[in-house]
Write an enzyme that holds these catalytic residues in place. Structure first.
Site, mmCIF file in Angstrom:
data_model
loop_
_atom_site.group_PDB
_atom_site.id
_atom_site.type_symbol
_atom_site.label_atom_id
_atom_site.label_comp_id
_atom_site.label_asym_id
_atom_site.label_seq_id
_atom_site.Cartn_x
_atom_site.Cartn_y
_atom_site.Cartn_z
ATOM 1 N N GLY A 1 0.797 -1.218 0.000
ATOM 2 C CA GLY A 1 0.000 0.000 0.000
ATOM 3 C C GLY A 1 0.827 1.264 0.000
ATOM 4 O O GLY A 1 0.372 2.312 -0.479
ATOM 5 N N GLU B 1 3.515 -9.175 -1.885
ATOM 6 C CA GLU B 1 2.224 -9.780 -1.552
ATOM 7 C C GLU B 1 2.192 -11.296 -1.726
ATOM 8 O O GLU B 1 1.474 -11.986 -0.984
ATOM 9 C CB GLU B 1 1.106 -9.135 -2.389
ATOM 10 C CG GLU B 1 0.764 -7.717 -1.978
ATOM 11 C CD GLU B 1 1.709 -6.665 -2.526
ATOM 12 O OE1 GLU B 1 1.505 -5.475 -2.248
ATOM 13 O OE2 GLU B 1 2.671 -7.052 -3.240
#
Length: 364
Positions: free
Chosen positions: A117, A143
């Site tokens: 993010g 991720e």
């Protein structure tokens, strides 16, 4: 507003300071909302001519979304069906879209850890952005290490990287430094941490028509010194382009297996620890994203993240990495051989009708 997002306006520049150091500035829903509210307020404010976002800590710009929060709310409801998760990802992606199309110079100082993010709020935008790295920068889209995929527009900006660099970064989740980031077009200029006080002084005192020009001139001598052409990614570019092309993670791993180079073998060892299913989903995401707009990428990723939590792979990855910290995730499927085309395709199935998609309003 969030206590972890500090704002001020000086010299016609809106300053945003992420101030959640104990969590490496991991984004909470309140922080996403505070950033959105601030940027919307400044968007049409003629007294604010540019935005500068940075951190109060040298350890991290932003380590990503608050994955412990994802786990807690995701495991509290059947199949990750949580209204809070729905709100978080819808609002985070809308924030990424807002930044991407922001009409004023948007400058991000990516000092320290910048992942997930954090990349979304730093990489967004093209026409008006400026991305600054330092010798402390540790950049990644990691991720796949937790059973997720490079979201927050990751499909878009990774697929825009030269050659197969974005494929390598997305599938391996490896950390890169400032020179690599510049080489991969994930950063624009380099400023050492020793130069940050002078940079802030420049921002607060210079009356520049476009502050980005002044920053580029200030950073030019520093950027030249770190020689992106000699970075790790530059040195390994031929191997990366050769071994990471194609549309099969299994085939990529086979090519790495046959390559005796130390880099190839190290990369293979890293990928063998990642989620086989989400590496395969990520490769498909990157290939699709290459021909898509950022808005369409964000809408696609919003569908994908819903499938991730319903499947449960991301909850297992977070459990192993953050909750139990045993670092032994029980991936499902456990191997690349077991991953089917149907399983991959399922992550791209539409969750909502087009007229009801939570990001249907995104333009561009």
């Amino acid at each position: 507003m969030s206590e972890f997002v500090l704002t001020s306006v000086k010299n016609h520049i809106g300053f945003i300071t992420l101030d959640r150091p104990k969590a490496l500035n991991s984004l909470s829903l309140d922080m996403v909302r505070a950033l959105t509210t601030t940027l919307l307020a400044w968007q049409n404010d003629a007294s604010v001519r540019a935005v500068f976002i940075h951190s109060s800590s040298e350890k991290a710009f932003c380590a990503g979304g608050d994955i412990r929060f994802f786990y807690d709310v995701g495991t509290a409801t059947p199949k990750g069906d949580s209204a809070l998760l729905e709100d978080f990802f819808t609002e985070e992606y809308a924030l990424n879209h807002l930044i991407h199309f922001y009409p004023k110079p948007y400058i991000a100082l990516m000092n320290g850890v910048v992942m997930g993010g954090g990349m979304g709020i730093a990489q967004a935008g093209e026409d008006c952005r400026l991305r600054i790295v330092t010798e402390r920068t540790k950049m990644a889209m990691p991720e796949v290490n937790i059973g997720l995929f490079p979201d927050v527009g990751g499909g878009y900006f990774l697929s825009q990287a030269p050659g197969e660099l974005g494929t390598y970064l997305g599938l391996s989740g490896e950390i890169i430094t400032a020179a690599d980031a510049l080489y991969a077009d994930l950063a624009d200029v380099f400023v050492p941490t020793s130069g940050i006080p002078a940079l802030l002084g420049l921002l607060e005192q210079t009356d520049a028509a476009d502050i980005r020009v002044a920053i580029r001139e200030f950073a030019a001598p520093f950027t030249a010194q770190i020689q992106p052409e000699n970075s790790k990614l530059a040195i390994q570019r031929d191997v990366i382009d050769q071994d990471f092309n194609g549309n099969s993670v299994k085939a990529i791993c086979e090519k790495l297996q046959e390559n005796n180079a130390e880099f190839a073998q190290q990369t293979l060892a890293v990928m063998q620890k990642r989620s086989p299913l989400l590496m395969s989903v990520t490769l498909e995401q990157l290939r699709r994203s290459a021909a898509m707009s950022v808005s369409d990428c964000l809408r696609m990723e919003r569908n994908m993240v819903r499938h991730c939590f319903k499947h449960g792979e991301v909850l297992e990855g977070i459990r192993a990495l953050v909750v139990d910290k045993d670092n032994t995730p029980r991936w499902s499927p456990a191997t690349l051989v077991e991953v089917s085309a149907e399983q991959i395709a399922g992550f791209f199935a539409e969750v909502w009708p087009a007229h009801a998609h939570p990001l249907r309003h995104l333009a561009g």
